[in-house]
Write an enzyme that holds these catalytic residues in place. Structure first.
Site, PDB file in Angstrom:
ATOM      1  N   ASP A 259       0.863  -1.177   0.000  1.00  7.76           N
ATOM      2  CA  ASP A 259       0.000   0.000   0.000  1.00  7.76           C
ATOM      3  C   ASP A 259       0.899   1.226   0.000  1.00  7.76           C
ATOM      4  OD1 ASP A 259      -2.443   1.533   0.327  1.00  7.76           O
ATOM      5  OD2 ASP A 259      -1.773   1.924   2.359  1.00  7.76           O
TER       6      ASP A 259
ATOM      7  N   CYS B  21      -3.787  -0.930  -2.073  1.00  5.34           N
ATOM      8  CA  CYS B  21      -4.053   0.483  -2.345  1.00  5.34           C
ATOM      9  C   CYS B  21      -5.027   0.623  -3.517  1.00  5.34           C
ATOM     10  CB  CYS B  21      -2.728   1.170  -2.676  1.00  5.34           C
ATOM     11  SG  CYS B  21      -2.897   2.915  -3.006  1.00  5.34           S
TER      12      CYS B  21
ATOM     13  N   GLU C 200      -6.188   9.083   9.775  1.00  3.76           N
ATOM     14  CA  GLU C 200      -4.864   8.921  10.393  1.00  3.76           C
ATOM     15  C   GLU C 200      -4.773   9.668  11.723  1.00  3.76           C
ATOM     16  OE1 GLU C 200      -1.478   9.313   7.852  1.00  3.76           O
ATOM     17  OE2 GLU C 200      -2.293   7.860   6.428  1.00  3.76           O
TER      18      GLU C 200
ATOM     19  N   CYS D   2     -11.179   3.300  -0.694  1.00  3.65           N
ATOM     20  CA  CYS D   2      -9.893   3.794  -0.196  1.00  3.65           C
ATOM     21  C   CYS D   2      -9.595   3.029   1.077  1.00  3.65           C
ATOM     22  CB  CYS D   2      -9.976   5.297   0.094  1.00  3.65           C
ATOM     23  SG  CYS D   2      -8.485   5.954   0.884  1.00  3.65           S
TER      24      CYS D   2
ATOM     25  N   HIS E  38      -8.363   3.804   3.798  1.00  2.00           N
ATOM     26  CA  HIS E  38      -8.596   4.469   5.081  1.00  2.00           C
ATOM     27  C   HIS E  38     -10.067   4.514   5.487  1.00  2.00           C
ATOM     28  CE1 HIS E  38      -4.553   5.805   4.322  1.00  2.00           C
ATOM     29  NE2 HIS E  38      -4.509   6.515   5.424  1.00  2.00           N
TER      30      HIS E  38
HETATM   31  N1  DGL Z   1      -3.962   3.882   0.137  1.00  5.34           N
HETATM   32  C1  DGL Z   1      -4.583   4.920  -0.629  1.00  5.34           C
HETATM   33  C2  DGL Z   1      -5.788   4.347  -1.380  1.00  5.34           C
HETATM   34  O1  DGL Z   1      -6.384   3.367  -0.991  1.00  5.34           O
HETATM   35  C3  DGL Z   1      -4.999   6.102   0.233  1.00  5.34           C
HETATM   36  C4  DGL Z   1      -3.851   6.924   0.765  1.00  5.34           C
HETATM   37  C5  DGL Z   1      -3.053   7.626  -0.318  1.00  5.34           C
HETATM   38  O2  DGL Z   1      -3.540   8.616  -0.911  1.00  5.34           O
HETATM   39  O3  DGL Z   1      -1.943   7.169  -0.591  1.00  5.34           O
HETATM   40  O4  DGL Z   1      -6.157   4.875  -2.395  1.00  5.34           O
END
Ligand code: DGL
Length: 270
Positions: free
Chosen positions: A14, A77, A156, A188, A190
């Protein structure tokens, strides 16, 4: 197949910390698997970056995991899964699973009124990867997309139960609420951390699709297809690597993983 191949780890990468929500789902659905995780914390966020740059990073991240002799790669990711699956597959030479297709399948199966919302980073939303995948499964589904970049820092910061987060969520999600979606893809890594506040905007009346959960089930399917499930009785390990110093990753990571992380190592070559 020789059991040594089965006991090799699954590689997960990720842009940073968010992929731990996918590791959490993987360890729940596949508790016997060894995992090597790489978070590119030195170059996060990927979401606002151009597809060209994200593709370059994705190849390097894949190379790092391959150097750990993984049996398959999971692209946790969403931003990478949206724009770089072709390059990851080419570089990996082992089976690869991304998060877009599993999430799209789950959304297409869940919607009843055929109105699906998708939220993600600017990169994921601009790529149209989710709407394309959903419409390929069912062209009659109407997809409404919305980038929610502020959700990443809020998750975060741990502002999961904060008035400011609720206000921002209401603002971002208003167009999707107005369209009366009945299903929402959390596109996403997060966003599962914020699922309560997101669900609250829709008064709990929308089905939330956690792509990480759907991906874990896809990983199980791929492992079965290749006869690669780990049948060893040895205690499985999860090893964490990051490209910047591990301090913040260790602190914030517990919230994403749902348990303590243990040792986090700095990846060499970044
Ligand atoms: N891991 C990213 C996603 O799932 C979110 C964080 C980033 O912008 O790198 O798209």
């Amino acid at each position: 197949m020789e059991s040594s191949r089965q006991s090799k780890p699954i590689g997960v990468f990720d842009s940073g910390i968010g992929g731990l929500t996918v590791v959490r789902a993987l360890t729940r659905h596949l508790p016997s698997e060894n995992i090597v995780y790489f978070g590119d914390t030195a170059r996060v966020p990927y979401g606002p970056k151009s597809p060209q740059v994200v593709r370059e990073y994705a190849v390097e991240d894949t190379g790092f995991l391959m150097s750990h002799d993984v049996k398959m790669i999971v692209v946790a990711c969403n931003t990478v899964s949206s724009v770089a699956m072709d390059l990851v597959m080419k570089k990996a030479g082992v089976p690869v699973a991304g998060v877009i297709l599993p999430g799209a399948r789950a959304a297409a199966a869940a919607t009843k009124n055929r109105k699906v919302g998708v939220i993600g980073t600017v990169g994921t939303i601009s790529s149209n990867a989710y709407p394309n995948a959903i419409r390929q499964l069912d062209p009659s589904i109407h997809v409404i997309s919305q980038a929610c970049p502020l959700f990443v820092p809020l998750a975060e910061e741990g502002w999961t139960d904060h008035a400011a987060t609720a206000l921002i969520a209401k603002e971002y999600l208003f167009p999707l609420k107005r369209e009366k979606i009945d299903t929402l893809v959390l596109g996403c890594t997060h966003y599962p951390v914020l699922s309560e506040v997101i669900s609250g905007v829709f008064d709990g009346k929308v089905t939330l699709i956690d792509s990480g959960e759907s991906t874990a089930m896809e990983v199980a399917r791929v492992l079965d297809e290749h006869d690669m499930r780990n049948s060893s009785r040895a205690r499985p390990h999860v090893r964490f690597f990051v490209s910047d110093i591990p301090r913040k990753f260790t602190e914030v990571g517990e919230r994403f993983l749902g348990r303590t992380l243990g040792r986090v190592r700095r990846a060499e070559g970044f």
